[in-house]
Design an enzyme around this catalytic site. Structure first.
Site, PDB file in Angstrom:
ATOM      1  CD  GLU A 208      26.252  46.432  38.014  1.00 48.62           C
ATOM      2  OE1 GLU A 208      25.576  46.854  37.128  1.00 48.62           O
ATOM      3  OE2 GLU A 208      25.531  46.634  39.384  1.00 48.62           O
TER       4      GLU A 208
ATOM      5  CB  CYS B 228      19.395  48.960  39.211  1.00 50.28           C
ATOM      6  SG  CYS B 228      17.980  47.967  39.560  1.00 50.28           S
TER       7      CYS B 228
ATOM      8  CG  HIS C  76      22.008  45.410  38.495  1.00 54.70           C
ATOM      9  ND1 HIS C  76      22.755  46.435  39.431  1.00 54.70           N
ATOM     10  CD2 HIS C  76      21.028  45.103  39.014  1.00 54.70           C
ATOM     11  CE1 HIS C  76      21.873  46.492  40.502  1.00 54.70           C
ATOM     12  NE2 HIS C  76      20.732  45.893  39.898  1.00 54.70           N
TER      13      HIS C  76
ATOM     14  CD  GLN D 175      55.380  26.689  62.662  1.00 58.61           C
ATOM     15  OE1 GLN D 175      55.236  26.039  63.637  1.00 58.61           O
ATOM     16  NE2 GLN D 175      56.340  27.625  62.376  1.00 58.61           N
TER      17      GLN D 175
END
Ligand code: GLN
Length: 532
Positions: free
Chosen positions: A509, A381, A507, A193
């Protein structure tokens, strides 16, 4: 020209409620309905980008194809939708102010007093509206929590955008928390709220509330929240905690969020297809076997520092029908610990990216352990740099091999700054950032994994392999399996006389997606399972 619709996602009560994942999930839902989507993150802090912040402060720095150092939420956007994020997908207050001040210095404001409203807010609006007319939906996530002083110009800008548009073209979604108070045995709506009140004070009436709670919101709680926030019962959507973040778009859809957004934006869905995503999530529910991977890093205590890495390992695991159990090892500790004990259950060892000298010797020890004991090793890396140094020290016999990052003494520097190598300081902050190509050598493990001659991967590093050491490495049994063709830089290394030993300067990923898991991670997990 497309009539672009805007969806603004704000957050209340406290941070870390998963606003980024909520925004990414909304993007995922809208794509499943056949709309084109882009997502922008607005960050109220004053750094121009998160590149200079410690991972302890900020978590991972996510790197885009075009070399922007950005907030980790952009990783969620790319993993949940087909958006390819860019420099224009992440705006910090620092970058906005930087633009405004540069304009002021150039005299662009023609003698006017430069003010937050309209100059700063106009700059924010221009950043948000850049893609208008070219895409169906622009999703905007406002970082921070409503009520923060720094966030005000951003909230004002999104308020103004809504005001300029037809009501059905802008939607405000507010994410809050409905905590369960044990002693009272109740879910409490008061923080929500108050948070909506804070939004109303600055002129934004949210259209939809996403309420995080440990359980689905009961009807009476939804009714109460609706009443006190000036909304209808159906506008309150329960966002219960889940184990698997990739389920969230499906859960939101089940909760009716997709249809609610369509109704409010007066959109007809073009299709309703999330089948591949659903199938993939279904697969994640049936992973029976497990493989343990040891990650030897420096920021390992903070889960957010390696967000994309953990996600990529997860994707690679699912592709192999395996759960990936992480053994998180603080690299400094390795100097004191028994390595047999530390790695006793691990099928693979991974050294991820990192900066600074702390923990380096521990990482080199981990590489040596993986190499000698023929445990699959993946060096990303800094993990590739430590693997090269370890090999030169322990196999080739160059005992003082090191990187210029870690030593000032005239040791054998296997890694040098790019500017020392090619005598130019051309990369912005002298880092190599963003996507670069890499040519893979035929008949190598790397080539076999990628099944390609040329790959494109994202970089974020300052140091490069010193070409003086290339032939020494190769003559002594290490293969340079990937090179950047433009600058002839070493990008990948591997060992033939080992079940799986790969180092990459980039990298990978950052490019792994649930439905397109990265081949290096898929192969590494497979090898880790096989070797155990
Ligand atoms: N610190 C190393 C460099 O700057 C590696 C960086 C990284 O791992 N991202 O080159």
């Amino acid at each position: 020209m497309t009539r672009t619709k805007y969806i603004f996602v704000t957050g209340g009560v406290l941070s870390s409620l998963g606003k980024g994942i909520a925004a990414a999930s909304i993007g995922n839902i809208m794509e499943s309905y056949g709309f084109t989507v882009t997502i922008i993150k607005l960050d109220p802090y004053l750094n121009v980008d998160p590149g200079t912040m410690s991972p302890f402060q900020h978590g991972e720095v996510y790197v885009t194809d075009d070399g922007a150092e950005t907030d980790l939420d952009l990783g969620h956007y790319e993993r949940f939708t087909s958006t390819i994020t860019t420099q224009k997908s992440n705006w910090t207050a620092g970058r906005i102010y930087d633009n405004v001040i540069q304009k002021e210095r150039r005299g662009d404001y023609l003698g006017k007093t430069v003010q937050v409203i309209p100059h700063v807010t106009d700059e924010i609006k221009a950043a948000i509206q850049e893609m208008e007319g070219k895409i169906d939906i622009i999703l905007v996530e406002v970082g921070g929590t409503v009520g923060d002083i720094e966030g005000l110009p951003f909230l004002e800008a999104i308020r103004q955008i809504g005001l300029d548009l037809e009501p059905e073209d802008a939607l405000y979604v507010h994410l809050t928390l409905v905590p369960y108070i044990k002693t009272a045995g109740e879910l409490k709506t008061k923080p929500t709220q108050h948070s909506v009140k804070a939004l109303l004070e600055i002129g934004i009436q949210p259209d939809i509330l996403l309420c995080r709670a440990g359980m689905p919101l009961p009807e009476d709680i939804k009714k109460k929240v609706a009443l006190f926030t000036n909304l209808k019962y159906e506008d309150i959507v329960s966002a219960r905690d889940v184990d698997n973040i990739y389920e969230i778009p499906l859960i939101f859809k089940k909760e009716g969020l997709g249809n609610l957004i369509l109704k409010k934006l007066k959109l007809e869905k073009k299709k309703d297809n999330n089948e591949t995503w659903e199938d993939w999530v279904e697969r994640t529910r049936h992973l029976e076997d497990e493989v343990e991977i040891s990650i030897v890093g420096k920021y390992i205590k903070l889960y957010d520092s390696y967000k994309s890495l953990f996600e990529a390992l997860y994707h690679g695991g699912v592709e192999n029908n395996l759960k990936v159990k992480l053994n998180l090892v603080e690299s400094d500790d390795l100097l004191k610990w028994n390595l047999d004990e530390t790695f006793k259950n691990s099928g693979g060892i991974l050294v991820p990216g990192g900066f600074g000298v702390r923990g380096i010797e521990g990482k080199i020890k981990a590489v040596e352990y993986a190499r000698v004991n023929k445990i699959p090793y993946f060096g990303i890396c800094l993990g590739m740099q430590t693997a090269s140094i370890e090999y030169l020290r322990n196999v080739v016999g160059i005992k003082d091999a090191h990187s210029a990052e870690f030593t000032k003494s005239p040791k054998k520097k296997v890694f040098l700054k790019l500017k020392e190598l090619i005598n130019v300081e051309e990369m912005g902050h002298n880092m190599r950032l963003g996507e670069f190509s890499c040519i893979l050598k035929k008949n190598t493990l790397s080539h076999k994994i990628y099944q390609k001659d040329k790959i494109f991967e994202r970089h974020r590093h300052r140091y490069e392999f010193n070409p003086e050491f290339e032939s020494i490495l190769e003559e002594n049994g290490m293969t340079i399996s990937g090179k950047n063709p433009e600058r002839d830089l070493v990008e990948m290394i591997e060992l033939q006389d080992h079940p799986w030993f790969i180092g990459c300067q980039f990298h990978p990923e950052f490019k792994s997606r649930p439905l397109q898991p990265h081949p290096l991670f898929v192969s590494f997990i497979k090898a880790a399972r096989g070797s155990f």
